[in-house]
Design a protein around this motif. Structure first.
Motif, PDB file in Angstrom:
ATOM      1  N   TRP A 111       0.933  -1.171   0.083  1.00  0.00           N
ATOM      2  CA  TRP A 111      -0.002   0.023  -0.006  1.00  0.00           C
ATOM      3  C   TRP A 111       0.863   1.191   0.005  1.00  0.00           C
ATOM      4  O   TRP A 111       1.866   1.338   0.679  1.00  0.00           O
ATOM      5  CB  TRP A 111      -0.750   0.256   1.340  1.00  0.00           C
ATOM      6  N   THR A 112       0.631   2.251  -0.815  1.00  0.00           N
ATOM      7  CA  THR A 112       1.285   3.394  -0.889  1.00  0.00           C
ATOM      8  C   THR A 112       0.266   4.730  -0.968  1.00  0.00           C
ATOM      9  O   THR A 112      -1.029   4.404  -1.344  1.00  0.00           O
ATOM     10  CB  THR A 112       2.103   3.469  -2.148  1.00  0.00           C
ATOM     11  N   LYS A 113       0.927   5.794  -0.658  1.00  0.00           N
ATOM     12  CA  LYS A 113      -0.115   7.130  -0.642  1.00  0.00           C
ATOM     13  C   LYS A 113       0.494   7.936  -1.867  1.00  0.00           C
ATOM     14  O   LYS A 113       1.781   7.983  -1.851  1.00  0.00           O
ATOM     15  CB  LYS A 113      -0.074   7.592   0.644  1.00  0.00           C
ATOM     16  N   LEU A 114      -0.293   8.460  -2.889  1.00  0.00           N
ATOM     17  CA  LEU A 114       0.287   9.312  -3.817  1.00  0.00           C
ATOM     18  C   LEU A 114       0.159  10.599  -3.624  1.00  0.00           C
ATOM     19  O   LEU A 114      -1.070  11.155  -3.183  1.00  0.00           O
ATOM     20  CB  LEU A 114      -0.826   8.732  -5.232  1.00  0.00           C
TER      21      LEU A 114
ATOM     22  N   ASP B 175      -3.794  12.243   6.405  1.00  0.00           N
ATOM     23  CA  ASP B 175      -4.256  10.934   5.971  1.00  0.00           C
ATOM     24  C   ASP B 175      -4.913  11.001   4.880  1.00  0.00           C
ATOM     25  O   ASP B 175      -4.966  10.148   3.859  1.00  0.00           O
ATOM     26  CB  ASP B 175      -4.912   9.961   6.992  1.00  0.00           C
ATOM     27  N   ALA B 176      -5.931  12.104   4.671  1.00  0.00           N
ATOM     28  CA  ALA B 176      -6.742  12.238   3.574  1.00  0.00           C
ATOM     29  C   ALA B 176      -5.865  12.119   2.005  1.00  0.00           C
ATOM     30  O   ALA B 176      -4.720  12.724   2.221  1.00  0.00           O
ATOM     31  CB  ALA B 176      -7.517  13.338   3.543  1.00  0.00           C
ATOM     32  N   GLY B 177      -6.379  11.591   1.053  1.00  0.00           N
ATOM     33  CA  GLY B 177      -5.860  11.620  -0.494  1.00  0.00           C
ATOM     34  C   GLY B 177      -5.981  10.284  -1.011  1.00  0.00           C
ATOM     35  O   GLY B 177      -6.728   9.526  -0.662  1.00  0.00           O
ATOM     36  N   LEU B 178      -5.218   9.923  -2.079  1.00  0.00           N
ATOM     37  CA  LEU B 178      -5.239   8.990  -2.877  1.00  0.00           C
ATOM     38  C   LEU B 178      -4.385   7.592  -2.564  1.00  0.00           C
ATOM     39  O   LEU B 178      -3.064   8.023  -2.245  1.00  0.00           O
ATOM     40  CB  LEU B 178      -5.190   9.115  -4.452  1.00  0.00           C
ATOM     41  N   TYR B 179      -4.826   6.655  -2.096  1.00  0.00           N
ATOM     42  CA  TYR B 179      -3.945   5.418  -1.864  1.00  0.00           C
ATOM     43  C   TYR B 179      -3.961   4.250  -2.785  1.00  0.00           C
ATOM     44  O   TYR B 179      -4.908   4.196  -3.742  1.00  0.00           O
ATOM     45  CB  TYR B 179      -4.324   4.584  -0.546  1.00  0.00           C
ATOM     46  N   ARG B 180      -2.648   3.928  -3.300  1.00  0.00           N
ATOM     47  CA  ARG B 180      -2.696   2.535  -4.174  1.00  0.00           C
ATOM     48  C   ARG B 180      -2.300   1.318  -3.572  1.00  0.00           C
ATOM     49  O   ARG B 180      -1.273   1.264  -2.749  1.00  0.00           O
ATOM     50  CB  ARG B 180      -1.605   3.019  -5.387  1.00  0.00           C
TER      51      ARG B 180
ATOM     52  N   VAL C 156       6.209  -1.325   8.162  1.00  0.00           N
ATOM     53  CA  VAL C 156       5.295  -0.295   8.274  1.00  0.00           C
ATOM     54  C   VAL C 156       5.931   1.031   8.109  1.00  0.00           C
ATOM     55  O   VAL C 156       6.903   1.200   9.060  1.00  0.00           O
ATOM     56  CB  VAL C 156       4.332  -0.184   9.498  1.00  0.00           C
ATOM     57  N   GLU C 157       5.648   1.961   7.323  1.00  0.00           N
ATOM     58  CA  GLU C 157       6.111   3.267   7.357  1.00  0.00           C
ATOM     59  C   GLU C 157       6.005   3.941   8.681  1.00  0.00           C
ATOM     60  O   GLU C 157       5.196   3.928   9.472  1.00  0.00           O
ATOM     61  CB  GLU C 157       5.717   4.154   6.187  1.00  0.00           C
TER      62      GLU C 157
ATOM     63  N   GLU D  98       5.234   9.125  -4.566  1.00  0.00           N
ATOM     64  CA  GLU D  98       4.589   7.956  -3.875  1.00  0.00           C
ATOM     65  C   GLU D  98       5.228   7.574  -2.785  1.00  0.00           C
ATOM     66  O   GLU D  98       6.448   7.318  -2.436  1.00  0.00           O
ATOM     67  CB  GLU D  98       4.401   6.775  -4.967  1.00  0.00           C
ATOM     68  N   LYS D  99       4.589   7.612  -1.732  1.00  0.00           N
ATOM     69  CA  LYS D  99       5.020   7.263  -0.228  1.00  0.00           C
ATOM     70  C   LYS D  99       4.726   5.892   0.316  1.00  0.00           C
ATOM     71  O   LYS D  99       3.221   5.968   0.171  1.00  0.00           O
ATOM     72  CB  LYS D  99       4.690   8.510   0.786  1.00  0.00           C
ATOM     73  N   LEU D 100       5.597   5.121   0.795  1.00  0.00           N
ATOM     74  CA  LEU D 100       5.236   3.862   1.207  1.00  0.00           C
ATOM     75  C   LEU D 100       4.202   3.980   2.631  1.00  0.00           C
ATOM     76  O   LEU D 100       4.458   4.940   3.424  1.00  0.00           O
ATOM     77  CB  LEU D 100       6.258   2.839   1.723  1.00  0.00           C
ATOM     78  N   VAL D 101       3.103   2.793   2.644  1.00  0.00           N
ATOM     79  CA  VAL D 101       2.505   3.063   3.890  1.00  0.00           C
ATOM     80  C   VAL D 101       2.753   1.749   4.681  1.00  0.00           C
ATOM     81  O   VAL D 101       3.270   1.507   5.650  1.00  0.00           O
ATOM     82  CB  VAL D 101       0.930   2.990   3.606  1.00  0.00           C
ATOM     83  N   VAL D 102       2.411   0.525   3.904  1.00  0.00           N
ATOM     84  CA  VAL D 102       2.889  -0.873   4.389  1.00  0.00           C
ATOM     85  C   VAL D 102       3.282  -1.766   3.353  1.00  0.00           C
ATOM     86  O   VAL D 102       2.694  -1.641   1.961  1.00  0.00           O
ATOM     87  CB  VAL D 102       1.820  -1.241   5.418  1.00  0.00           C
TER      88      VAL D 102
END
Length: 324
Positions: free
Chosen positions: A46-49, A98-103, A67-68, A54-58
């Protein structure tokens, strides 16, 4: 164009999925739904755009999970994601940031699946002071003050989430559990509390209900619209009330203005609110508007940031039209 596919083999097929948006309140939790797969998952990522990349989440692979740091103690996958074929992501103690687009990306035996889901975090914590003076609210009065401001008294969890998003306020205020706290991101003399020179939420612990402080309020989202009516000249408080009524609306409460600010309202004009205060919302900072900082600015009567303007002073108005 073909999206980037991490660790894909040439024989792999790429599938794309898009999930419905998820909405959850500040300090609450959100479940970002799983991608659909009928195969064993070798890897989940899972990443956050974000604007800067693109930032790693887990990421989970081979029974191990990384986990980041930003998400430590706040995110988890299903209990055994690699066994149960479930890649849903739970985020706890939500922050506005935390709001935003996740991939989500799954690497399977025969294919890779990528999917995106957007997260909207609602709600805002705000400091509230009686019109009479600083530190003039006992606990029952603090609860009532937030209600009259169109909000509810904030919880420690909500204040903590707001602090993580940058709230900095050197004013002790009641919270729902009858503790008194205040958030400091920029330590400075006079705001040390129990944390001395460290950033964090200062606490006085549980206090007697008769003691007097300010209060921190919370409002989630409002069903309606806050707007600044077209006026040719500034208004007294009574005239502002009448102006909103002319539009079939009422003067907005402080809580409604804070919620509208959180939703993007930006206006560099002082306006009356229902409690007799005068404020304005800034999302696009300029030197002449809110001293170059975002937030809802309050016009106090005195230099020590106490007192509301005289009702006969003339300002604009913020009206609220509820959804019907």
């Amino acid at each position: 164009t073909q999206p980037l596919c991490f660790h894909c083999r040439p024989s792999h097929q790429m599938k794309l999925q898009t999930a419905s948006p998820v909405k959850a309140p500040l300090a609450g939790h959100a479940l970002l739904p799983s991608l659909e797969s009928s195969e064993d998952q070798l890897r989940i990522k899972w990443t956050k755009l974000e604007d800067n990349g693109e930032k790693l989440v887990v990421v989970a692979q081979g029974g191990k999970m990384k986990v980041e740091k930003k998400y430590w103690d706040r995110v988890k996958l299903s209990s055994s994601p690699l066994l149960h074929r479930d890649s849903s992501l739970m985020i706890d103690k939500l922050r506005v940031s935390d709001a935003g687009l996740y991939r989500c990306e799954l690497m399977l035996d025969m294919e890779n699946i990528q999917g995106t889901v957007s997260l909207n975090v609602t709600g805002v914590v705000f400091h509230y002071r009686s019109k009479s003076d600083r530190y003039s609210l006992d606990f029952p009065s603090a609860v009532a003050a937030c209600l009259s401001a169109g909000a509810a008294i904030a919880t420690p969890e909500e204040l903590s989430a707001a602090y993580e998003d940058g709230l900095d306020q050197c004013d002790a205020g009641w919270l729902a559990d009858q503790t008194v706290r205040y958030p400091i991101n920029m330590p400075r003399p006079g705001c040390a509390g129990d944390l001395m020179g460290k950033p964090g939420v200062r606490t006085y612990g549980v206090r007697e209900s008769s003691e007097k402080y300010d209060v921190y309020c919370f409002i989630d989202q409002v069903q309606g619209e806050v707007f600044y009516p077209p006026i040719k000249e500034k208004l007294t408080f009574e005239q502002a009330t009448a102006e909103c009524e002319k539009h079939g609306t009422v003067l907005a409460s402080p809580g409604q203005l804070f919620a509208a600010w959180r939703a993007g309202l930006n206006r560099c004009d002082n306006g009356w609110l229902s409690d007799g205060s005068v404020r304005y919302p800034i999302n696009i900072p300029k030197p002449q508007c809110g001293r170059g900082q975002v937030g809802v600015r309050t016009l106090y009567k005195f230099e020590n940031q106490t007192g509301y303007p005289d009702p006969n002073d003339k300002h604009g108005a913020y009206c609220f039209k509820g959804k019907t």
